[in-house]
Each structure stands twice: as structure tokens, then as C-alpha cells.
Design a protein around this motif. Structure first.
Motif: not given
Lengths: 341, 199
Positions: A48-50, A53, A79, A141-143, A170, B62, B65-66, B68
Motif C-alpha cells: 500500500s502507499w500508506a 509513506r 492525513n 486507490v489512494y486519496p 477505495a 489505502d 486512508e481514503s 479518512a
């Protein structure tokens, strides 16, 4: 070209996500460009991108392939933890698209013949979803990504409310195709190879591409923390040079088949790499890896991304000086010093 | 004190159960969810978790995250404050243990910390016994295949044993296959590649 002799660090771990634009990192490793610059690099597949990060923020990864907005979001502490990050190299340009599931695409095809005419595509799409009796479910996928901003931009352009007219969800890229084929979602906006795979799999069709929505757009970057960049300037330079040369290798058409072989190795793109071999989508996504206009992490581009964050309500501080944030994160100066011969 | 709604998202059945029991003991209401399922969006919306504990390497992160960013009501990624060394240590311990967390607005820091500490302890303990558990569960033949695949990945990728194992695990998750099957195909691919690709 000689490798810098006094690298601060020679063993590195870089994170990647299994998308087509992790190719510069894969090529830099498999074709020996990292070695050439005195670096020994482990590529760590991340889910995941999270996670990318977090692992970069806490130094578990030295750096990573990142969505272009990510180092900006991390620097601002949007975030998540506030960790100043920088990029001195863009890895790729374009390569995103909005794909619709089969049912919706076939229905739309009855009303659209000229897919280059965005006005018609948009108005017909709007009419179609109003007649569906339910909101179409569209996945990203990701914000903090071009996908998210491009989708929202396109919907807004055609007076389609992302809050009222569609349901945004997502899901991870590896689950996109399965969900589209099963009819659990009606479409997605995501990076390659997932749009091509939907076409190959005959699970859907292209609504539009990121390139059509915005023209040329910076997509993935090499992200590191500002602290890492300060502590390892020579290593950073070697890393950027090695990947830059890999990007050049990628731009040569005679290397196309070998690239697919490299990408299909575990743990990179695995089986999906072989599926896209020789496939050309009907509308080019214009995905590119090399050239000054591709690899320069431009301050204007950074500012544009920050404006998208504002437009989507992710960045509410109106007083913020977008240009100076962009300048701090998108290190044009380092790129120019290291990558122009 | 009112109990908290805790959602655990994790694939590892033993770890989930142990953590669930421990959090119950602390008086919380715990619901578990397998990683990587399509209805996570709805699940979070209906359960209203105060805190989500999730395997750091779950692809579902993810999605959280989205969510949120889309609504103030959804839990947000846990944040540390650099000036508070305690926070930073907890975060570092969490990342090293493979725990990540999402929390709802307005939760008291000490309540969150107690849950985080419990989760970290269980994830750490689990990674210590993981090899034993695997040995008890996997057939000898499968174990040999996995060992061989790990060895080949370590050689090809220049990585250590844990990274090779994590790689196999992630491919298994992406493909929805079992570890021994993934290991067998990795061996096949790398064997076919040997000699074809030279650095």
C-alpha cells in the motif's frame, strides 16, 4: 562517468508498488545501474502507499517509488505524520485512465461514437448514470494521487457530483480487475497495467485517459525524507543518476521485450507483466519514462498538485504559500545539477 | 469507562485471536475482519470503530486512508508528535512490529496508547513464534519448497531471509494462492530465468 568514491551509504532498501511505473527501479537493479554507481539495492515490494509513506518516514526504507503528490502531502502532514520529504527525480509521466466495466461501457458505446469528443462522452455518461436507478460505484486507490484528482476533475467538468451522483470507494489495485469483472464496481481510475488488463481481459473499456484529462502530467517520483537527503547527499546523487540511466534504457524501443521479462520476475509485476506483452491500448495513455520534460520534478507541477489538494478539500489552509512548499519538495535544483549532462 | 469499538484487520488467525482476547480483557468490544475483502468500506461505515488495528502490510490500508479523507466520521491514521519522545517511540515500535492503527477523532491518548501497546506486544510475540507455528502446520515437503524459494529469492534479490519470506507472502496475497504453490512457481520462474538474464 565515475562513481562517487565516498558514498555515505552503499546498501539501500527501496520500496515499490507492483505497477508498470516501478520499471525504472527494476531496471536500475536488474540491468546493473545501481551497481555501476556503487550501490547495492534491495527492492521491497509494498502492499500500500500508506505503508510506503510510513516506512520511508521512519527510515525502514531509504526511499521509494511514490505517487507525485505523496512527498508534498507528507511534508504538510496531511492525513498522517508530518515528515518533510523531497524528490529530485520523476520516474514517470502519465499512464492513468478511467476504465468502465463491461455493462456500463457497452451501454455508453451505444450513444458515443467519437470518443475523442470529451463533451459528448461526458454528457452521455452523465445521462446514462442518471438513468441507472442507482449510483455507479467507482474505485480509486489512494486519496493523494493523480487518479483521485483526475477522476474528481473530470466528473466536475461534466457537472457530475462525486458526492451525490457516484459512489467513490477505495480498493487495492490488485483487487480492481476482479471487482470489475464481478460487477462489484462499475469502473475505476488507476495506473497501468490495470487499465490495459481490463481491456485484454474484456472486462471493460476506457472512458478516458489521464492524458486526455490533463495532458502531460508527472506521475511517480523517487521520494526520500529531507533528513535522509541531507545526511546522504552523495548516495542520493548516485541513486538518482543510476535510476535516470535506467529511465534512458527504458526509453529505447529495442528493450521493450526484455523489460517485460524483467518485470515478470518475482517479486515485481509477477504474472500480469506477461499478459500485457505486445498489447497496445486503443487510446494511448502516453506513459513515458525518460526526457527532461519527464524526469524533472518541476516546481510548477508541484504547485499544480497542491492546487488539486485544495480543490478536493484535502488542504484547507488557504494562507499557505504553495510555490515555496513545492520548491522545498520538488528539488528541480538537484535534478538539474545531477541529471543534465 | 465506556468500552471502545476495536476493529482488527489481519490475515493471521492465531495473532487475531490472541489480540482479540487481550483487548476483551481490557473491556473493549472487538470485531475482526479478514484482510483484503471487498466490503471493507461498508463494514467500517456500519461498525463505527473507534480504533482500527491493521497489519501494516495489508493492502486494505489505502482503503482506510481514503475513507479518512472522505469523511470526518471515519478513523484517521494515528499521528505522533515529534516533540513527545514517548509517542515517537510507540510509533517506531509499532512500525517495527508491523502494526498500524487508525483512530477516531477525540479519543483520549492514554486509551489509544494502551491498545497500541497491547497490539504491539502481540504482534512482536507472534513474529517470535511464527516459524514454530509454520513448522507445525506445514508438511515437510511444502516446507522444503518454501525454503528453496526463499533461498533463490535471497540470491536473486540480494535480500535477507525475512524479506524473502515477506515477498512470498505478498505474492501469495496478490494471487490469492497458498504459500507452497507460490514458492513452487517462484522456483520455476527463477530457474527459467537463470542464464537468460545477466547483470
Amino acid at each position: 562517468m565515475t562513481a562517487p568514491t565516498e558514498l555515505e551509504k552503499t546498501k539501500l532498501t527501496l520500496g515499490f508498488v507492483a505497477l508498470l511505473d516501478c520499471a525504472p527501479l527494476v531496471v536500475a537493479r536488474e540491468k546493473g545501474f545501481f551497481n555501476k554507481y556503487g550501490l547495492s539495492v534491495v527492492l521491497s515490494k509494498e502492499s500500500s502507499w500508506a505503508t510506503i509513506r510510513d516506512k520511508v518516514s521512519f527510515g525502514i526504507l531509504d526511499g521509494a517509488q511514490m505517487l507525485a503528490p505523496m512527498p508534498l502531502a507528507a511534508t504538510l502532514g496531511l492525513n498522517g505524520n508530518k515528515t518533510p520529504m523531497v524528490t529530485a527525480l520523476a520516474l514517470s509521466q502519465n499512464g492513468t485512465a478511467i476504465t468502465l466495466g463491461k455493462e456500463l461501457f457497452l451501454a455508453l458505446s451505444q450513444h458515443v461514437t467519437d470518443w475523442d469528443n470529451d463533451e459528448t462522452v461526458g454528457s452521455q455518461f452523465k445521462a446514462l448514470i442518471k438513468s441507472m436507478g442507482r449510483k455507479p460505484v467507482i474505485a480509486t486507490v489512494y486519496p493523494y494521487s493523480n487518479h483521485h484528482y483526475q477522476l474528481r476533475y473530470w466528473l466536475k467538468k461534466h457537472n457530475i457530483s462525486f458526492a451525490d451522483d457516484v459512489e467513490l470507494v477505495a480498493i487495492p489495485p490488485t483487487k480492481m480487475l476482479e471487482n470489475l469483472s464481478n460487477g462489484l464496481i462499475d469502473g475505476y481510475c488507476v495506473g497501468e497495467p490495470w487499465n490495459s488488463l481490463a481491456l485484454i481481459n474484456q472486462s471493460g473499456g476506457l472512458l478516458t485517459t489521464g492524458y486526455r484529462i490533463w495532458g502531460t502530467q508527472i506521475e511517480k517520483v523517487l521520494g526520500v525524507t529531507a533528513q535522509w537527503a541531507d545526511e546522504n547527499p552523495l548516495t542520493h546523487q548516485a541513486l538518482v543518476r543510476a535510476i535516470y540511466e535506467a529511465c534512458e534504457w527504458l526509453s529505447q524501443s529495442e528493450n521493450k521485450d526484455e523489460l517485460i521479462e524483467l518485470l515478470s520476475l518475482p517479486p515485481y509485476l509477477d504474472r500480469s507483466a506477461n499478459l500485457i506483452k505486445g498489447f497496445t491500448p486503443p487510446y494511448s495513455m502516453e506513459q513515458r519514462f525518460f526526457g527532461n520534460e519527464v524526469n524533472l520534478p518541476g516546481q510548477q507541477q508541484g504547485q499544480f498538485l497542491l492546487e488539486q489538494m485544495q480543490a478536493c478539500g484535502q488542504l484547507s489552509d488557504e494562507q499557505i504559500d504553495l510555490f515555496s512548499i513545492s520548491k522545498q519538495v520538488f528539488r528541480e535544483d538537484l535534478y538539474r545539477e545531477w541529471c543534465t549532462n | 469507562m465506556k468500552h471502545l469499538n476495536v476493529l482488527i484487520i489481519d490475515e493471521e488467525a492465531d495473532r487475531v485471536q490472541a489480540l482479540k482476547d487481550a483487548l476483551h480483557q481490557l473491556g473493549h468490544h472487538v470485531v475482526c475482519h479478514l484482510s483484503d475483502t471487498s466490503d471493507l468500506n461498508h463494514h467500517v461505515e456500519s461498525f463505527h470503530p473507534d480504533i482500527v488495528i491493521i497489519d501494516m502490510d495489508s493492502p486494505d490500508r489505502d482503503t482506510l486512508e481514503s475513507m479518512a479523507t472522505m469523511s470526518q466520521n471515519n478513523p484517521r491514521p494515528i499521528v505522533f508528535f515529534a516533540e513527545q519522545q514517548n509517542d515517537r517511540r510507540t510509533m517506531a515500535a509499532a512500525i517495527n512490529a508491523g502494526v498500524s492503527a487508525y483512530i477516531a477523532d477525540g479519543l483520549q491518548a492514554d486509551r489509544v496508547k494502551a491498545i497500541m501497546d497491547t497490539a504491539i506486544a502481540h504482534f512482536d510475540a507472534h513474529s517470535l513464534i511464527r516459524t514454530e507455528l509454520e513448522e507445525a502446520r506445514t508438511q515437510l515437503a511444502d516446507r522444503k519448497v518454501i525454503e528453496k524459494a526463499k533461498g533463490m529469492l535471497m540470491k536473486h534479490q540480494g535480500c535477507d531471509e525475512n524479506q524473502a519470506y515477506q515477498t512470498l507472502r505478498k505474492i501469495a496475497m496478490d494471487r490469492g494462492q497458498k504459500l507452497p504453490d507460490v514458492a513452487a512457481s517462484v522456483i520455476e520462474v527463477l530457474n527459467a530465468t537463470n542464464g537468460l538474464l545477466k547483470k
